[in-house]
Scaffold this active site. Structure first.
Site, short mmCIF file in Angstrom:
data_model
loop_
_atom_site.label_atom_id
_atom_site.label_comp_id
_atom_site.label_asym_id
_atom_site.label_seq_id
_atom_site.Cartn_x
_atom_site.Cartn_y
_atom_site.Cartn_z
N LYS A 281 1.10 -1.19 0.06
CA LYS A 281 -0.13 0.33 0.62
C LYS A 281 1.24 1.45 -0.07
CE LYS A 281 -4.06 0.02 2.43
NZ LYS A 281 -5.23 0.66 2.66
N GLU A 366 -18.34 -5.92 11.28
CA GLU A 366 -19.35 -4.90 12.01
C GLU A 366 -19.79 -6.44 12.90
OE1 GLU A 366 -18.79 -4.56 9.24
OE2 GLU A 366 -17.72 -2.25 9.24
N ARG A 394 -24.91 -2.93 8.67
CA ARG A 394 -24.19 -4.06 8.65
C ARG A 394 -24.68 -5.40 9.63
NH1 ARG A 394 -19.08 -6.21 5.20
NH2 ARG A 394 -21.15 -5.31 3.04
C1 LIG Z 1 -18.52 -2.38 5.99
C2 LIG Z 1 -17.36 -1.99 5.24
N1 LIG Z 1 -16.27 -1.19 6.83
C3 LIG Z 1 -15.29 -0.90 7.21
C4 LIG Z 1 -15.16 -0.23 5.72
C5 LIG Z 1 -13.99 0.89 5.65
N2 LIG Z 1 -12.42 0.86 4.79
C6 LIG Z 1 -12.66 1.37 3.65
S1 LIG Z 1 -11.27 0.02 2.58
C7 LIG Z 1 -11.33 -0.64 4.52
C8 LIG Z 1 -9.92 -1.14 4.52
C9 LIG Z 1 -9.74 -2.24 3.12
O1 LIG Z 1 -8.29 -2.90 3.58
P1 LIG Z 1 -8.70 -3.95 2.39
O2 LIG Z 1 -10.21 -4.70 1.34
O3 LIG Z 1 -7.04 -4.97 2.10
O4 LIG Z 1 -7.97 -3.01 1.34
P2 LIG Z 1 -6.85 -2.33 0.71
O5 LIG Z 1 -6.89 -0.43 1.03
O6 LIG Z 1 -5.88 -2.53 1.53
O7 LIG Z 1 -6.33 -2.14 -0.56
C10 LIG Z 1 -12.16 -0.29 5.84
C11 LIG Z 1 -11.60 -0.50 6.82
C12 LIG Z 1 -15.80 -0.02 4.74
N3 LIG Z 1 -15.69 0.23 3.34
N4 LIG Z 1 -17.14 -1.27 4.80
MG LIG Z 2 -5.54 -4.45 2.67
#
Ligand SMILES: Cc1ncc(C[n+]2csc(CCOP(=O)(O)OP(=O)(O)O)c2C)c(N)n1
Ligand SMILES: [Mg+2]
Ligand SMILES: CC(=O)[C@@H](O)[C@H](O)COP(=O)(O)O
Length: 643
Positions: A281, A366, A394
């Site tokens: 990232k 969640e 959720r």
């Molecule tokens: C249900 C839900 N909870 C929390 C979020 C907030 N959120 C957006 S991106 C993220 C992290 C995602 O991590 P990953 O899937 O590994 O993607 P990366 O950003 O590392 O590419 C979170 C917690 C969300 N979009 N949806």
């Molecule tokens: Mg990730």
């Protein structure tokens, strides 16, 4: 001429040499840093998927093949490669969305920015292809963080059962959500990461050998046998293969050639297959690479050379909550905190630093957070689950059937409640005060300023036999709004100065300053107004009905959907009390709101002081039986909405 300008669609990638592809990746990184540092957005996640997205669009034929992104915040590169390179107004009104958007392109499928849904979409699309006899490919890109969400595993359970149904799952494993991804799954992925690339070795070998069949075939068979032995010897049987999913990886997620080789193999596989890609990232941008907090997961405008934010942040709702939580943590050792992979964004970082053993990051889960909170409460603690309002959707059933049904003292703190704007339709916190109306025993607080956040959070954690909810807006907290009196449990923010006042204006949460402005505008029309802040909007305060009866009309204003919101609840309470006073409820219309700034959206939906004052003026005029002409004149005389 930059290579990127020559890419008008994915097929333009086919003509590029390996060297040009690497050059293109560099150009895309430069473009992302330059563009997103101006507009803000998800810089880190997109810097991590440059090569991966290039390889995906070279191997698969979008939009015939469906390339799906989980959460969608990492789809900027996908947009650049599918004909959208104007990022001037990224996430701004009229500009491109920060997530996939069907209105923008046939290459985009999932617009929902709530995590962990992509595998469900992919399962459905793959089944549809099967029923319709279509040989299109379905490719789902899911992050290691999104993979911690329960829905991902519900889908995997189905996908793994269909051994002959082609479906490519690309795990974009950068070991982070915001912070490092937690849990047993993350540990398992780490195990797979450390198996020294036998798949990579084989994948590269196979492609090279297959190009020289005479020599290659027998040699490949030897290698394949070696791989079997090698795998059994050095790599634990991955959980995915135990589930029945073919596993390919780990693949260097920044090596286009290796990615293409693995994706080609997956494409030919003919069943469900996981391609485990290792990415970084924030890759290629030092300030992001070195940022320990979240590698620039989501940023505001920054100085591109330093990565430092341009706008200094003032006191915001999140910080007020975070600081009060630390104080509470010192005062009460039964208070524990829960986050769903968003420790920093929801303001629990300081609490975690002070009480590392009393904070739980459950991953993007969640539902689990709410149920485990019921367990924590039953075990004698008082959990505070801090979550963005939109993501509470959720966990509705768990709040209802685990927390409320069992009379558990759990406090849900909802950040980003109300219109948030730039993150698009699925990020507005506009549903919580509607969906929670039907939950027996739940109490909902909507603090109007920082003092009320502190006070109402304390009131909430005192409740040990029911769920409590404290919800507040995104960003800077407004000025303190002092009460001039109380009625029942409600704060009077402005007296009408009349024995028979015209309007009872019920102000919900952060809209208090706007409601006082509305009252001032009504004053100029000779309309007298009492402004009250209920503080706890559920249950409706018992003093509401008798107070309403003293007025000619009740007006409610809330930063929540009008459908089943606070206004509806108060109207019902008045009916139940036999109080027949007309009520007009102002809130967010029950529709999906395109991305724009909060201010633009509030103006668009008429949630502004002049708009509401104008409508209330007309309402009172009609009550007076004044002619339409008079009404129109009175209405028009209210100042126009400021732009
Ligand atoms: C249900 C839900 N909870 C929390 C979020 C907030 N959120 C957006 S991106 C993220 C992290 C995602 O991590 P990953 O899937 O590994 O993607 P990366 O950003 O590392 O590419 C979170 C917690 C969300 N979009 N949806
Ligand atoms: Mg990730
Ligand atoms: C994609 C996602 O869900 C989060 O990254 C979200 O965009 C964060 O929103 P804030 O910028 O309001 O914290």
């Amino acid at each position: 001429m930059p290579l990127l300008t020559r890419i008008t669609g994915p097929r333009d990638l086919d003509r590029l040499s390996p060297e040009e592809l690497d050059e293109l990746a560099g150009e895309i990184r430069g473009f992302l840093v330059d563009a997103v540092s101006k507009t803000g957005g998800h810089l880190g996640p997109n810097l991590g998927v440059v090569e991966l997205t290039i390889a995906l669009h070279r191997v698969f034929d979008s939009p015939k093949d469906k390339v799906l992104f989980d959460t969608g915040h990492q789809s900027y590169v996908h947009k650049l490669l599918t004909g959208r390179q104007d990022f001037e107004r990224l996430r701004a009104k009229g500009g491109i969305s920060g997530y996939p958007s069907r209105a923008e392109s046939d290459h985009d499928v999932i617009e929902n920015s709530h995590a962990s849904t992509v595998l469900g979409w992919a399962d459905g699309l793959a089944k549809a292809n099967e029923v319709r006899g279509k040989d299109d490919h379905v490719v789902a890109v899911i992050g290691d963080g999104a993979l911690t969400g329960g829905m991902a595993w519900e889908a995997l359970n189905n996908i793994a059962a269909a051994k002959d149904r082609p479906l490519v799952i690309v795990v974009n494993d950068n070991e982070r959500s915001y912070a490092p991804t937690i849990g047993g799954l993350a540990n398992h992925l780490a195990t797979l990461r450390t198996t020294d690339g036998y798949e990579r070795f084989l994948a590269r070998g196979k492609d090279i050998l297959e190009r020289t069949p005479v020599v290659g075939r027998p040699l490949y068979e030897t290698l394949h046998g070696a791989k079997k032995g090698l795998k059994d010897f050095i790599a634990p049987q991955g959980m995915f293969e135990d589930l029945g999913l073919k596993y390919v990886g780990p693949i260097d997620g920044h090596d286009i050639e290796a990615l293409e080789s693995a994706l080609q193999r997956a494409k030919r596989f003919g069943g469900p297959v996981i391609v485990h890609c290792l990415t970084e990232k924030g890759r290629g941008y030092k300030p992001a690479e070195e940022d320990e907090a979240d590698h620039f997961h989501g940023i505001g405008p920054i100085h591109p050379d330093t990565g430092l934010p341009i706008a200094a942040g003032g006191m915001d709702w999140t910080s007020v909550f975070g600081e009060e939580m630390v104080k509470l943590g010192h005062e009460r050792e039964d208070i524990v905190a829960i986050t769903a992979a968003m420790l920093q964004p929801v303001g629990l970082a300081k609490f975690a630093k002070a009480f590392p053993d009393r904070v739980y990051d459950v991953g993007i889960a969640e539902q689990h957070a709410a149920v485990s909170a019921a367990g924590l409460a039953t075990g004698g603690l008082h959990p505070v689950f801090a979550v963005y309002a939109t993501f509470l959707n959720r966990a509705f059933d768990q709040l209802l059937m685990d927390v409320a049904l069992h009379k558990c003292g759990v406090t849900f703190v909802l950040d980003r409640a109300g219109v948030t704007g730039t993150d698009g339709a699925s990020h507005n916190g506009m549903w919580d005060m509607s969906i929670l109306q039907c939950v027996p025993t739940v109490r909902i607080a909507a603090p109007r300023d920082a003092d009320q956040v502190r006070l109402q959070l304390r009131e909430a954690v005192e409740v040990d036999d029911a769920p409590t909810v404290v919800r507040y807006s995104k960003g800077a907290v407004g000025p303190a709004v002092k009460a001039v009196g109380t009625v029942g449990g409600m704060d009077v923010l402005r007296e009408a100065g009349s024995d028979r006042p015209d309007v009872l204006l019920v102000s919900v949460g952060a809209l208090a300053p706007m409601c006082l402005e509305i009252a001032g505008l009504l004053d100029k029309q000779g309309i007298t107004t009492t402004v009250v802040d209920p503080r706890w909007v559920k249950p409706v305060d018992e003093a509401m009905a008798p107070l309403a009866e003293k007025h000619r009309v009740v007006v409610t204003v809330e930063d929540n959907s009008r459908a089943g919101g606070v206004g509806s609840a108060i109207a019902q309470a008045l009916r139940d009390a036999g109080v027949d006073v007309p009520l007009r409820d102002f809130g967010i219309p029950p529709r999906f709101l395109d991305h724009a700034s909060r201010k633009e959206i509030m103006a668009e939906i008429g949630l502004t002081a002049p708009d509401i004052a104008r409508q209330v003026t007309g309402l009172v005029a009609k009550l007076d039986g004044r002619y339409e002409r008079d009404t129109a004149a009175a209405v028009e005389s209210v100042e126009p909405a400021r732009d």
